[in-house]
Design an enzyme around this catalytic site. Structure first.
Site, PDB file in Angstrom:
ATOM      1  N   GLU A   1       0.831  -1.215   0.000  1.00  0.00           N
ATOM      2  CA  GLU A   1       0.000   0.000   0.000  1.00  0.00           C
ATOM      3  C   GLU A   1       0.864   1.263   0.000  1.00  0.00           C
ATOM      4  O   GLU A   1       0.448   2.303  -0.500  1.00  0.00           O
ATOM      5  CB  GLU A   1      -0.933   0.017   1.215  1.00  0.00           C
ATOM      6  CG  GLU A   1      -2.182  -0.849   1.093  1.00  0.00           C
ATOM      7  CD  GLU A   1      -1.959  -2.324   1.395  1.00  0.00           C
ATOM      8  OE1 GLU A   1      -0.805  -2.710   1.714  1.00  0.00           O
ATOM      9  OE2 GLU A   1      -2.933  -3.099   1.289  1.00  0.00           O
TER      10      GLU A   1
ATOM     11  N   ASP B   1     -20.805   0.662  14.341  1.00  0.00           N
ATOM     12  CA  ASP B   1     -20.022   0.431  13.124  1.00  0.00           C
ATOM     13  C   ASP B   1     -20.590   1.146  11.901  1.00  0.00           C
ATOM     14  O   ASP B   1     -21.651   1.754  11.958  1.00  0.00           O
ATOM     15  CB  ASP B   1     -19.925  -1.087  12.873  1.00  0.00           C
ATOM     16  CG  ASP B   1     -18.512  -1.491  12.518  1.00  0.00           C
ATOM     17  OD1 ASP B   1     -17.911  -0.821  11.665  1.00  0.00           O
ATOM     18  OD2 ASP B   1     -18.008  -2.462  13.108  1.00  0.00           O
TER      19      ASP B   1
HETATM   20  C1  LIG Z   1     -12.577   4.184   8.633  1.00  0.00           C
HETATM   21  C2  LIG Z   1     -12.363   2.746   8.316  1.00  0.00           C
HETATM   22  C3  LIG Z   1     -12.324   1.808   9.337  1.00  0.00           C
HETATM   23  C4  LIG Z   1     -12.117   0.466   9.054  1.00  0.00           C
HETATM   24  N1  LIG Z   1     -12.079  -0.426  10.079  1.00  0.00           N
HETATM   25  C5  LIG Z   1     -11.813  -1.723   9.813  1.00  0.00           C
HETATM   26  C6  LIG Z   1     -11.665  -2.649  10.881  1.00  0.00           C
HETATM   27  O1  LIG Z   1     -11.800  -2.318  12.051  1.00  0.00           O
HETATM   28  N2  LIG Z   1     -11.342  -3.941  10.555  1.00  0.00           N
HETATM   29  C7  LIG Z   1     -11.165  -4.352   9.262  1.00  0.00           C
HETATM   30  O2  LIG Z   1     -10.835  -5.508   9.031  1.00  0.00           O
HETATM   31  N3  LIG Z   1     -11.343  -3.485   8.225  1.00  0.00           N
HETATM   32  C8  LIG Z   1     -11.638  -2.184   8.475  1.00  0.00           C
HETATM   33  N4  LIG Z   1     -11.777  -1.298   7.448  1.00  0.00           N
HETATM   34  C9  LIG Z   1     -11.661  -1.772   6.055  1.00  0.00           C
HETATM   35  C10 LIG Z   1     -10.220  -2.040   5.690  1.00  0.00           C
HETATM   36  O3  LIG Z   1      -9.398  -0.954   6.011  1.00  0.00           O
HETATM   37  C11 LIG Z   1     -10.083  -2.338   4.207  1.00  0.00           C
HETATM   38  O4  LIG Z   1     -10.816  -3.504   3.938  1.00  0.00           O
HETATM   39  C12 LIG Z   1      -8.655  -2.511   3.766  1.00  0.00           C
HETATM   40  O5  LIG Z   1      -8.623  -2.840   2.402  1.00  0.00           O
HETATM   41  C13 LIG Z   1      -7.962  -3.588   4.546  1.00  0.00           C
HETATM   42  O6  LIG Z   1      -6.642  -3.724   4.119  1.00  0.00           O
HETATM   43  P1  LIG Z   1      -6.104  -5.139   3.641  1.00  0.00           P
HETATM   44  O7  LIG Z   1      -6.797  -5.413   2.337  1.00  0.00           O
HETATM   45  O8  LIG Z   1      -4.642  -4.899   3.477  1.00  0.00           O
HETATM   46  O9  LIG Z   1      -6.445  -6.102   4.707  1.00  0.00           O
HETATM   47  C14 LIG Z   1     -11.972   0.054   7.715  1.00  0.00           C
HETATM   48  C15 LIG Z   1     -12.022   0.994   6.683  1.00  0.00           C
HETATM   49  C16 LIG Z   1     -12.218   2.327   6.968  1.00  0.00           C
HETATM   50  C17 LIG Z   1     -12.258   3.320   5.848  1.00  0.00           C
END
Ligand SMILES: Cc1cc2nc3c(=O)[nH]c(=O)nc-3n(C[C@H](O)[C@H](O)[C@H](O)COP(=O)(O)O)c2cc1C
Length: 501
Positions: free
Chosen positions: A232, A282
């Protein structure tokens, strides 16, 4: 201009553009900030810098992403589709023909090579380094967002891990419930890459770093659904045109953005029992129930001088995260089209919380094509978690919900045009009987015909071009004051273009 290089440059830009309000009154991060921000977001209001959050010496920044205009300022573009274009240029690269194309191709390749993060010797994030007993998360103005939340939650973190098998980096945005002075829960959900890194750890500790208060594009990148092997931080460098500068952590073997306002260094221990995280108000608009999640132990808290703490409130849509989601929708369209080229456009309605509904327009070429696209989406990265899909023809504007509703009403025989399937669902979806697995709904709202078992499809009503041009020319003569009165919208225009081909 270029996208802001760090949070302070971003704040200065927001201020110059009249997009920031400094709140000097003392405000409580316990619920009070949420109520203020929720009203501000829903009114399309500015970013807010709470200069005196109760109980903390650090200002709290919130609603930095809350409108389309601020999102465009963050990326330094006129429209989020301009960011997608940059990605599309690279994804659609062909072997160059001739010198001019070769030079252009080399420039594109260079822009990728220049995106790699760069390690530097020092950075402001190490202005203050607190370790051991000096670590105290209580100094930060961490919000308790909703009345049913049991504790404060860090809501806008960039959580950095490495895959223990091949060392590839992951950055994800996973909320963190504060447990005590030096530990939180780590809420990486079932389908997420940080969790995969943790699960791949055979035993013992996996180092984890959490960066807070980044430049807006790098912060956005943490929320982007990139394939696991893509870094990322490289993606952020590609989007800004500037490599992310990294410094080595002080207590763990990871690197973090040198310009972060705040970094938490630490680890999650594979051998430690899970704790009970949540409930949490959430982005589904409901409380996610308490569930077992691992504990993150903080070994160092490092800060810029006068560090600013960033936060976000999610809740019943629309909330600030709507625009982070819309950025992903726009930026990833070229990548989606690479996999499913017949897709013209798609829209993930904010009210659908991004996993509940996708509207997609397609270039339909054969019987059953809409169903083929539904199943392709149900097999595509994080889009695979989509619960309902509406498929419309290429001339329908997917962002015009009235128009989409019209197509669903006019073109669908529910007995014939509904596809019911089963598959994986979002971790947070409370509706299915089983967590993670349940029903999927596809609605084929495209035009059909005898090849799909219907009667002859009727012709859609469209005015002739010459009559439209005549009325355009003479409009001022009629004395009718209804704005620009351009007649039909995007879909009508698009259909006429196609009919003319
Ligand atoms: C404000 C915000 C809060 C988030 N909180 C979570 C969370 O608590 N747990 C989670 O798994 N994804 C959460 N997400 C979604 C992930 O950040 C998103 O799916 C991201 O692509 C995850 O990264 P990865 O693909 O590298 O796992 C959140 C997204 C946003 C915008």
């Amino acid at each position: 201009m270029a996208p802001p290089a760090d949070l302070r440059a971003w704040l200065a830009l927001l201020e110059r553009e009249g997009e920031l309000v400094r709140v000097t009154a003392e405000v409580d991060p316990d619920l009070e900030v949420t109520e203020i921000v929720d009203r501000t977001v829903k009114a399309g209001g500015p970013a807010l810098l709470f200069e005196h959050p109760k109980g903390s010496g650090h200002p709290l920044l919130i609603n930095q992403f809350g409108t389309e205009r601020r999102m465009c300022l963050a990326f330094d573009v006129q429209s989020l589709d301009d960011v997608a274009k940059k990605l599309e240029d690279v994804l659609e690269m062909q072997p160059p023909q001739g010198l001019v194309e070769k030079v252009r191709g080399l420039k594109k390749l260079k822009s990728i090579a220049d995106s790699l993060p760069k390690t530097v010797r020092s950075g402001p994030v190490h202005d203050v380094v607190l370790t051991g007993d000096d670590v105290d998360l209580g100094v930060l103005p961490i919000q308790r967002c909703w009345p049913g939340d049991p504790a404060p939650f860090i809501t806008l973190p960039a959580v950095i891990t490495k895959d223990p098998r091949d060392g590839t980096r992951n950055v994800g945005m996973y909320r963190m419930q504060v447990r005590d002075r030096a530990s939180t829960f780590m809420h990486w959900q079932l389908h997420k890459d940080g969790r995969a890194d943790w699960l791949a750890t055979e035993e013992g500790r996996i180092p984890v770093a959490v960066a807070l208060g980044l430049d807006p594009v790098t912060c956005y990148a943490a929320s982007a659904p990139l394939p696991k092997h893509l870094d990322e931080l490289m993606f952020a460098g590609f989007l800004t045109g500037r490599p992310v500068e990294l410094v080595k952590c002080r207590t763990i073997d990871l690197e973090v953005p040198a310009n972060a306002e705040i970094v938490l260094e630490g680890y999650v221990d594979k051998d430690e029992p899970l704790g009970t995280e949540g409930p949490f108000g959430d982005h589904t608009g409901y409380y996610s129930p308490a569930e077992p999640f691992p504990v993150f132990h903080v070994t160092a808290l490092t800060l810029r001088r006068d560090a600013i703490y960033p936060s976000i409130v999610v809740g019943k849509p629309p909330a600030e995260d709507a625009w982070l989601g819309k950025a992903t929708e726009r930026i990833f369209l070229p990548a989606v089209r690479q996999m499913v080229p017949e897709i013209v456009d798609y829209d993930l309605p904010v009210a659908g919380a991004f996993h509940n509904c996708v509207i997609v327009s397609i270039r339909k070429r054969f019987p059953g094509h809409a169903r083929k696209v539904m199943h392709a989406i149900w097999g595509l990265g994080m889009l695979s978690l989509t619960k309902s899909i509406v498929v419309v023809d290429e001339w329908v504007d997917v962002h015009d919900y009235e128009e989409v509703f019209f197509r669903v009403g006019a073109n669908v025989d529910p007995k014939r045009d509904v596809e019911l399937a089963e598959g994986p669902l979002d971790h947070l979806d409370h509706a299915p009987t089983l967590q993670f697995l349940g029903g999927k709904l596809g609605i084929d709202a495209t035009h059909k015909g005898p090849a799909e078992g219907t009667r002859e499809w009727p012709e859609e009503i469209v005015m002739r071009d010459d009559i439209r041009e005549l009325v355009d020319r003479r409009w001022h003569e009629y004395g009718i004051d209804v704005g620009s009165a351009s007649g039909d919208g995007h879909s009508g225009r698009r259909l006429r273009q196609l009919l003319r081909r």
